[in-house]
Design a protein around this motif. Structure first.
Motif, PDB file in Angstrom:
ATOM      1  N   THR A 106       0.345  -1.188   0.455  1.00  0.00           N
ATOM      2  CA  THR A 106      -0.077  -0.335  -0.396  1.00  0.00           C
ATOM      3  C   THR A 106       0.996   1.075   0.387  1.00  0.00           C
ATOM      4  O   THR A 106       2.081   1.039   0.111  1.00  0.00           O
ATOM      5  N   VAL A 107       0.528   2.455   0.058  1.00  0.00           N
ATOM      6  CA  VAL A 107       0.763   3.541  -0.085  1.00  0.00           C
ATOM      7  C   VAL A 107       1.354   4.470   0.932  1.00  0.00           C
ATOM      8  O   VAL A 107      -0.278   3.775   1.780  1.00  0.00           O
ATOM      9  N   PRO A 108       2.198   4.818   1.257  1.00  0.00           N
ATOM     10  CA  PRO A 108       1.717   6.220   2.461  1.00  0.00           C
ATOM     11  C   PRO A 108       0.793   6.779   2.981  1.00  0.00           C
ATOM     12  O   PRO A 108      -0.073   6.774   1.833  1.00  0.00           O
ATOM     13  N   LEU A 109       0.017   7.120   4.127  1.00  0.00           N
ATOM     14  CA  LEU A 109      -1.261   7.657   3.781  1.00  0.00           C
ATOM     15  C   LEU A 109      -0.934   8.770   3.524  1.00  0.00           C
ATOM     16  O   LEU A 109      -1.308   9.781   2.755  1.00  0.00           O
ATOM     17  N   GLY A 110      -0.127   9.923   3.346  1.00  0.00           N
ATOM     18  CA  GLY A 110       0.695  10.455   3.553  1.00  0.00           C
ATOM     19  C   GLY A 110       0.644  11.132   1.601  1.00  0.00           C
ATOM     20  O   GLY A 110       0.551  11.852   0.844  1.00  0.00           O
ATOM     21  N   GLU A 111       0.624  10.217   0.742  1.00  0.00           N
ATOM     22  CA  GLU A 111       0.817  10.540  -0.533  1.00  0.00           C
ATOM     23  C   GLU A 111      -0.123  10.914  -1.095  1.00  0.00           C
ATOM     24  O   GLU A 111      -0.160  11.145  -2.402  1.00  0.00           O
ATOM     25  N   HIS A 112      -1.926   9.813  -0.601  1.00  0.00           N
ATOM     26  CA  HIS A 112      -3.089  11.070  -1.135  1.00  0.00           C
ATOM     27  C   HIS A 112      -4.078  11.225  -0.080  1.00  0.00           C
ATOM     28  O   HIS A 112      -4.742  11.917  -0.309  1.00  0.00           O
ATOM     29  N   GLY A 113      -3.319  10.376   1.252  1.00  0.00           N
ATOM     30  CA  GLY A 113      -4.776  10.556   2.392  1.00  0.00           C
ATOM     31  C   GLY A 113      -3.517  11.679   2.966  1.00  0.00           C
ATOM     32  O   GLY A 113      -2.869  12.025   3.007  1.00  0.00           O
ATOM     33  N   GLN A 114      -5.011  12.357   3.654  1.00  0.00           N
ATOM     34  CA  GLN A 114      -4.794  13.278   4.853  1.00  0.00           C
ATOM     35  C   GLN A 114      -5.516  12.970   5.824  1.00  0.00           C
ATOM     36  O   GLN A 114      -6.624  13.191   5.860  1.00  0.00           O
ATOM     37  N   LEU A 115      -5.132  12.757   7.561  1.00  0.00           N
ATOM     38  CA  LEU A 115      -6.275  13.088   8.280  1.00  0.00           C
ATOM     39  C   LEU A 115      -5.896  14.469   8.815  1.00  0.00           C
ATOM     40  O   LEU A 115      -5.432  15.340   9.247  1.00  0.00           O
ATOM     41  N   CYS A 116      -7.602  15.064   8.422  1.00  0.00           N
ATOM     42  CA  CYS A 116      -8.125  16.491   8.833  1.00  0.00           C
ATOM     43  C   CYS A 116      -8.246  16.537   9.974  1.00  0.00           C
ATOM     44  O   CYS A 116      -9.073  15.632  11.222  1.00  0.00           O
ATOM     45  N   THR A 117      -7.237  17.391  10.648  1.00  0.00           N
ATOM     46  CA  THR A 117      -7.644  17.641  11.967  1.00  0.00           C
ATOM     47  C   THR A 117      -7.978  19.522  11.898  1.00  0.00           C
ATOM     48  O   THR A 117      -8.561  19.652  13.629  1.00  0.00           O
ATOM     49  N   GLN A 118      -7.632  20.313  11.013  1.00  0.00           N
ATOM     50  CA  GLN A 118      -7.584  21.914  10.836  1.00  0.00           C
ATOM     51  C   GLN A 118      -9.567  21.835  10.749  1.00  0.00           C
ATOM     52  O   GLN A 118     -10.421  21.134  10.343  1.00  0.00           O
ATOM     53  N   THR A 119      -9.979  23.166  11.581  1.00  0.00           N
ATOM     54  CA  THR A 119     -11.966  22.798  11.455  1.00  0.00           C
ATOM     55  C   THR A 119     -11.835  22.992   9.482  1.00  0.00           C
ATOM     56  O   THR A 119     -12.734  22.456   9.262  1.00  0.00           O
ATOM     57  N   ALA A 120     -12.083  24.001   8.641  1.00  0.00           N
ATOM     58  CA  ALA A 120     -11.480  24.300   7.795  1.00  0.00           C
ATOM     59  C   ALA A 120     -11.489  22.870   6.361  1.00  0.00           C
ATOM     60  O   ALA A 120     -12.323  22.152   6.111  1.00  0.00           O
ATOM     61  N   GLU A 121     -10.699  21.741   6.902  1.00  0.00           N
ATOM     62  CA  GLU A 121     -10.119  20.554   6.587  1.00  0.00           C
ATOM     63  C   GLU A 121     -11.762  20.334   6.790  1.00  0.00           C
ATOM     64  O   GLU A 121     -12.096  18.896   5.935  1.00  0.00           O
ATOM     65  N   ARG A 122     -11.765  19.960   8.364  1.00  0.00           N
ATOM     66  CA  ARG A 122     -12.600  19.109   9.007  1.00  0.00           C
ATOM     67  C   ARG A 122     -14.430  19.007   8.360  1.00  0.00           C
ATOM     68  O   ARG A 122     -14.925  18.183   7.833  1.00  0.00           O
ATOM     69  N   GLU A 123     -14.318  20.917   7.611  1.00  0.00           N
ATOM     70  CA  GLU A 123     -15.380  20.758   7.118  1.00  0.00           C
ATOM     71  C   GLU A 123     -15.666  20.049   5.738  1.00  0.00           C
ATOM     72  O   GLU A 123     -16.704  20.340   5.396  1.00  0.00           O
ATOM     73  N   SER A 124     -15.065  20.472   5.151  1.00  0.00           N
ATOM     74  CA  SER A 124     -14.788  19.693   3.456  1.00  0.00           C
ATOM     75  C   SER A 124     -15.003  18.611   3.972  1.00  0.00           C
ATOM     76  O   SER A 124     -15.820  17.821   2.797  1.00  0.00           O
TER      77      SER A 124
END
Length: 245
Positions: A106-124
């Motif tokens: 599998t590819v590392p999470l950071g290559e395509h995926g992102q754990l969203c911690t900022q409010t704007a990211e979570r809103e999206s």
């Protein structure tokens, strides 16, 4: 599944979480099944009639309420008594668990995926999830679900390509496991391997923390998750009054 459902319900405006001696219940002024439910039955034989009466009383207050029966509930097979309350099955999900190494690279999470911690990211991410699951629902309901997702303590993940969100998922952390919920992929990107990549990167996320990954899925998806190393561990059945199905 109990923690995830209750946490999302708790964040819905106008929802109360009631703790009875036998189960927790979410009751809300908006009569959405999303925030009117009973889950996690735990009653002994002696108190079983009291538990059933407690469900009956809540159904009178919230006819749209659903009751979720889990394989892990006590007493075993208690849901067989639900037709007495004029409740019938509305949907059935398979519970599956994964523990160990991903079955393929599998590819590392950071290559395509992102754990969203900022409010704007979570809103999206919350907006994306609502569009995928409830795109045809009324505006007030969509807004309520989006707000509950955003305000919950669950982890939200986003996968993107060239700046466009392709997929998203929610992880709920409970004692001893991580729960995978609301995995969704943009319609035009489905059947292209994104879903499998998303699951595999979340498997690595769980592996790094030494925790099994648990999910609920439609029986038609059981084979797909089995290929990814998941094994069936139980089931969850939702029941409701026939007129609300």
């Amino acid at each position: 599944v109990c923690k995830t459902s209750l946490e999302l319900g708790r964040q819905m405006t106008g929802t109360e979480i009631e703790e009875t001696p036998w189960f927790p219940a979410a009751l809300s002024t908006p009569h959405y099944a999303f925030c009117n439910f009973v889950i996690g039955m735990d009653a002994d034989e002696e108190n079983w009639p009291n538990a059933m009466e407690s469900i009956r009383v809540r159904l009178e207050r919230r006819p749209s309420m659903r009751v979720f029966a889990l394989s892990q509930d006590r007493p075993d097979g208690w849901w067989a008594s639900l037709p007495m309350l004029q409740l019938t099955p509305s949907h059935h999900l398979v519970q599956m668990a994964w523990e160990g190494a991903p079955v393929s690279a599998t590819v590392p999470l950071g290559e395509h995926g992102q754990l969203c911690t900022q409010t704007a990211e979570r809103e999206s991410v919350a907006e994306f999830m609502v569009n995928q699951f409830f795109g045809m629902s009324e505006t007030l309901f969509r807004r309520a679900v989006r707000g509950a997702t955003l305000q919950s303590d669950h982890m939200l993940f986003r996968w993107s390509e060239h700046g466009e969100t392709i997929g998203a998922a929610m992880l709920s952390s409970t004692e001893g496991c991580l729960g995978l919920y609301n995995l969704c992929v943009l319609p035009r990107a489905r059947r292209c391997g994104w879903g499998s990549e998303m699951v595999r990167t979340l498997q690595l996320f769980a592996l790094d923390r030494g925790l099994p990954l648990i999910l609920q899925c439609d029986p038609s998806l059981k084979a797909r998750y089995s290929v990814l190393g998941f094994e069936e561990i139980g089931a969850m059945t939702g029941v409701s009054l026939r007129k609300w199905q």
